[in-house]
Design an enzyme around this catalytic site. Structure first.
Site, PDB file in Angstrom:
ATOM      1  N   ASP A  92      60.090  68.110  56.816  1.00  0.00           N
ATOM      2  CA  ASP A  92      60.660  66.759  56.793  1.00  0.00           C
ATOM      3  C   ASP A  92      59.995  65.860  55.752  1.00  0.00           C
ATOM      4  O   ASP A  92      59.375  64.850  56.082  1.00  0.00           O
ATOM      5  CB  ASP A  92      60.522  66.102  58.177  1.00  0.00           C
ATOM      6  CG  ASP A  92      61.140  66.909  59.302  1.00  0.00           C
ATOM      7  OD1 ASP A  92      62.175  67.552  59.054  1.00  0.00           O
ATOM      8  OD2 ASP A  92      60.591  66.900  60.419  1.00  0.00           O
ATOM      9  N   GLU A 283      71.591  64.379  61.476  1.00  0.00           N
ATOM     10  CA  GLU A 283      70.266  63.756  61.536  1.00  0.00           C
ATOM     11  C   GLU A 283      69.731  63.602  60.104  1.00  0.00           C
ATOM     12  O   GLU A 283      70.475  63.693  59.135  1.00  0.00           O
ATOM     13  CB  GLU A 283      69.303  64.632  62.359  1.00  0.00           C
ATOM     14  CG  GLU A 283      69.128  66.037  61.816  1.00  0.00           C
ATOM     15  CD  GLU A 283      68.240  66.904  62.678  1.00  0.00           C
ATOM     16  OE1 GLU A 283      67.807  66.446  63.765  1.00  0.00           O
ATOM     17  OE2 GLU A 283      67.965  68.052  62.277  1.00  0.00           O
ATOM     18  N   ASN A 354      67.458  74.010  59.857  1.00  0.00           N
ATOM     19  CA  ASN A 354      67.836  72.619  59.626  1.00  0.00           C
ATOM     20  C   ASN A 354      67.192  72.147  58.323  1.00  0.00           C
ATOM     21  O   ASN A 354      66.451  72.888  57.680  1.00  0.00           O
ATOM     22  CB  ASN A 354      67.421  71.736  60.806  1.00  0.00           C
ATOM     23  CG  ASN A 354      65.914  71.721  61.038  1.00  0.00           C
ATOM     24  OD1 ASN A 354      65.126  72.169  60.214  1.00  0.00           O
ATOM     25  ND2 ASN A 354      65.506  71.193  62.165  1.00  0.00           N
ATOM     26  N   GLU A 427      40.202  71.088  47.453  1.00  0.00           N
ATOM     27  CA  GLU A 427      41.486  71.083  48.155  1.00  0.00           C
ATOM     28  C   GLU A 427      42.665  70.890  47.215  1.00  0.00           C
ATOM     29  O   GLU A 427      43.804  70.717  47.683  1.00  0.00           O
ATOM     30  CB  GLU A 427      41.487  70.014  49.253  1.00  0.00           C
ATOM     31  CG  GLU A 427      41.346  68.583  48.794  1.00  0.00           C
ATOM     32  CD  GLU A 427      39.896  68.110  48.697  1.00  0.00           C
ATOM     33  OE1 GLU A 427      39.675  66.891  48.786  1.00  0.00           O
ATOM     34  OE2 GLU A 427      38.997  68.957  48.529  1.00  0.00           O
ATOM     35  N   ASN A 445      39.994  62.577  51.769  1.00  0.00           N
ATOM     36  CA  ASN A 445      39.138  63.558  51.101  1.00  0.00           C
ATOM     37  C   ASN A 445      38.823  64.696  52.059  1.00  0.00           C
ATOM     38  O   ASN A 445      38.418  64.473  53.203  1.00  0.00           O
ATOM     39  CB  ASN A 445      37.833  62.922  50.623  1.00  0.00           C
ATOM     40  CG  ASN A 445      36.955  63.919  49.886  1.00  0.00           C
ATOM     41  OD1 ASN A 445      37.412  64.592  48.959  1.00  0.00           O
ATOM     42  ND2 ASN A 445      35.702  64.034  50.299  1.00  0.00           N
ATOM     43  N   ASP A 532      33.217  71.302  48.030  1.00  0.00           N
ATOM     44  CA  ASP A 532      33.810  69.977  47.918  1.00  0.00           C
ATOM     45  C   ASP A 532      34.568  69.777  46.608  1.00  0.00           C
ATOM     46  O   ASP A 532      35.734  69.392  46.611  1.00  0.00           O
ATOM     47  CB  ASP A 532      32.720  68.912  48.047  1.00  0.00           C
ATOM     48  CG  ASP A 532      33.288  67.503  48.078  1.00  0.00           C
ATOM     49  OD1 ASP A 532      34.519  67.336  48.184  1.00  0.00           O
ATOM     50  OD2 ASP A 532      32.502  66.544  48.001  1.00  0.00           O
TER      51      ASP A 532
END
Length: 538
Positions: A92, A283, A354, A427, A445, A532
């Site tokens: 979504d 929807e 959907n 990430e 973060n 990190d």
């Protein structure tokens, strides 16, 4: 085998005195204690040892990955760009552009899967959080974690499910950009949370739904959910929503799609609530505003198309994303159906599901975000877990004609190179295998965690220009990061050894200078550590 600590040998080679004393560490495998051996080597002998080490460690890195069975991914090493994230299920989509990045948000299907298991059907009953991600190149995506709506809006209660967000933003008098995230509070209402950063922290300014079945002026709309918001050229906000079948519903016209003008605070209603006569409406309402025209898109129903009276346009296909346009949105009779923006994933060779979409203009191109079950199907999960994808969309801004778009596994092209000399987040990924992330104290973060068992992550299109000679990363724990070119089986150019109980920036000299445009794959092995951020040094 020779342990990766010997990767420091290239720095010794740069010394001037030969022969010289060298210390290496050996073990029977990755998990046995190390034995220290010291001896004298000439420069030629030392170079030979280093070459052998590269060969041995190259295979051991691959073995480390193979020893641990992670969920399969259709992205790692394939060049495919869909879905955007391959380490959790998100659906979504909504999106907003801010400071040269596109921020995408979606329903946290992963929360449902974690609650009921792979064999449990996705009923959305356990989902009360949203997922955040962003990119400035459309291929490498930074995962910003989740928005715990239950925490931001405690009044929703422990089982206050939250789905299907829609976001808008604007600069306000305090000099800040404010973000307004409307979301489905289950099937019975629309809530809103706000922030002054696209990644939060998020707070609830109302303490109740903005719209629910008891909202004055809302009639005959049994499921006022799935919001779609937009701000027009005059700074006025608009909100669409709806679901279910009105008391006067027909198969052709269910009669429950709605639109309302928002107040100047974007937290109140400032007009009558009007119907949008959306044919075969189901929807997934969404709004765009293009060149003085409101564009309403929505998911059509699964029913047969037994009625159609417009000779100028074909009826919407089964469970497709259709669109309508109007220059007077509160006038019910002004809306005109224009066609399908996207068909069902089944029409593109995938399984039926959907859908919910959002399209926007970014870097002078239109992109449409949507979801499919492809990642779940690829992993043998057949219980309805979805993932956000993106493809290009053609939009004629003059006529507001939108030809039916495509759904692909390839996705879109990278629109700018990744800068490997700037700090990049762990990430930020194009593909992964086995990676998990955890939140930090800084909103948006994340850090990669639990590494060291053969996990892998990939970034694409890094522009090294004339070359990089070192790699450094902010890490914590113990283990090794192998740096490969192209894929996990590609040439390894360096290995970073980690042995620090606290956060530390650690560096290693590369075995060979990296030049030009490269895809990179990091392989994480031999320990347990967190990661990190990283960068290369010329």
């Amino acid at each position: 085998m020779i342990h990766d600590t010997s990767r420091r040998i290239p720095e010794y080679i740069m010394g001037r005195d030969y022969p010289r004393a060298v210390t290496i560490f050996v073990s029977a495998n990755h998990y046995q204690p190390l034995t220290q051996i010291s001896f004298m080597l000439s420069k030629k002998q030392l170079a030979s040892i280093f070459a052998i080490t590269l060969l041995i460690n190259g295979s051991s890195a691959a073995e480390a990955a193979e020893d641990h069975q992670f969920e399969k991914t259709p992205k790692l090493g394939t060049g495919n760009c869909n879905p955007l994230l391959d380490f959790l299920h998100v659906a979504d989509p909504t999106a907003v552009v801010h400071n040269g990045r596109v921020y995408v948000y979606g329903t946290n299907d992963q929360q449902e899967l974690d609650s009921v298991g792979r064999d449990g059907k996705n009923s959305y009953a356990h989902i009360h959080s949203l997922v955040m991600m962003s990119s400035d190149d459309m291929v490498n995506w930074t995962y910003h974690g989740i928005i715990d709506v239950e925490q931001a809006a405690p009044w929703t209660g422990e089982k206050g499910v939250s789905w299907a967000p829609s976001i808008i933003s604007r600069a306000e008098s305090d000099g800040l950009t404010h973000f307004y995230m409307y979301y489905s509070h289950g099937g019975g209402g629309v809530g809103v949370i706000t922030a002054t950063s696209p990644v939060g922290p998020w707070t609830d300014p109302l303490g109740h739904d903005l719209i629910d079945v008891n909202t004055p002026g809302l009639t005959d709309c049994p499921a006022p959910f799935d919001p779609g918001a937009v701000i027009d050229e005059n700074g006025v906000g608009w909100l669409s929503f709806g679901g279910g079948r009105s008391s006067k519903a027909t198969t052709f016209l269910p009669g429950s799609a709605r639109i309302v003008r928002l107040g100047s605070d974007l937290l109140s209603l400032d007009s009558e609530i009007s119907e949008i006569p959306a044919p075969y409406f189901f929807e997934a309402s969404e709004l765009n505003y293009i060149n003085g025209t409101w564009v309403y898109s929505y998911s059509t129903d699964w029913v047969d198309r037994t009625e159609w009276n417009d000779p100028e346009v074909s009826h919407p296909s089964i469970c497709s994303i259709g669109y309508m346009t109007s220059t007077d949105p509160l006038n019910r009779d002004s809306w005109k159906f224009r066609g399908d923006i996207l068909k069902n994933p089944h029409d593109y060779g995938m399984e039926y599901t959907n859908n919910h979409t959002h399209f926007l203009r970014f870097n002078n191109e239109y992109y449409i975000f949507y979801h499919t079950n492809h990642l779940a199907d690829f992993r043998g999960i057949t219980t309805g877990y979805r993932n956000i994808c993106v493809d290009r969309l053609e939009v004629d801004e003059n006529s507001i004609a939108i030809p039916t778009g495509q759904m692909t596994q390839t996705g879109v092209s990278q629109i700018k190179p990744l800068d490997p000399f700037a700090w990049q987040q762990a990430e930020t990924v194009a593909a992964t295998s086995g990676i998990k992330f955890e939140h930090t104290d800084v909103a948006g973060n994340m850090v990669a965690c639990g590494l060291g068992s053969g996990q892998q992550s990939e970034v694409r299109g890094a522009d090294f220009g004339k070359g990089a000679s070192r790699f450094e990363a902010k890490v914590r724990g113990k283990g090794v990061i192998d740096i490969h070119i192209g894929s996990p089986k590609g040439k390894r150019v360096g290995s970073l050894v980690i042995d620090h109980p606290q956060w530390q920036t650690v560096s290693v000299r590369l075995g060979k200078k990296l030049k030009g445009s490269q895809d990179l794959c990091f392989v994480y092995r031999d320990g347990d550590f967190k990661f990190d951020e990283w960068r290369f040094i010329r």
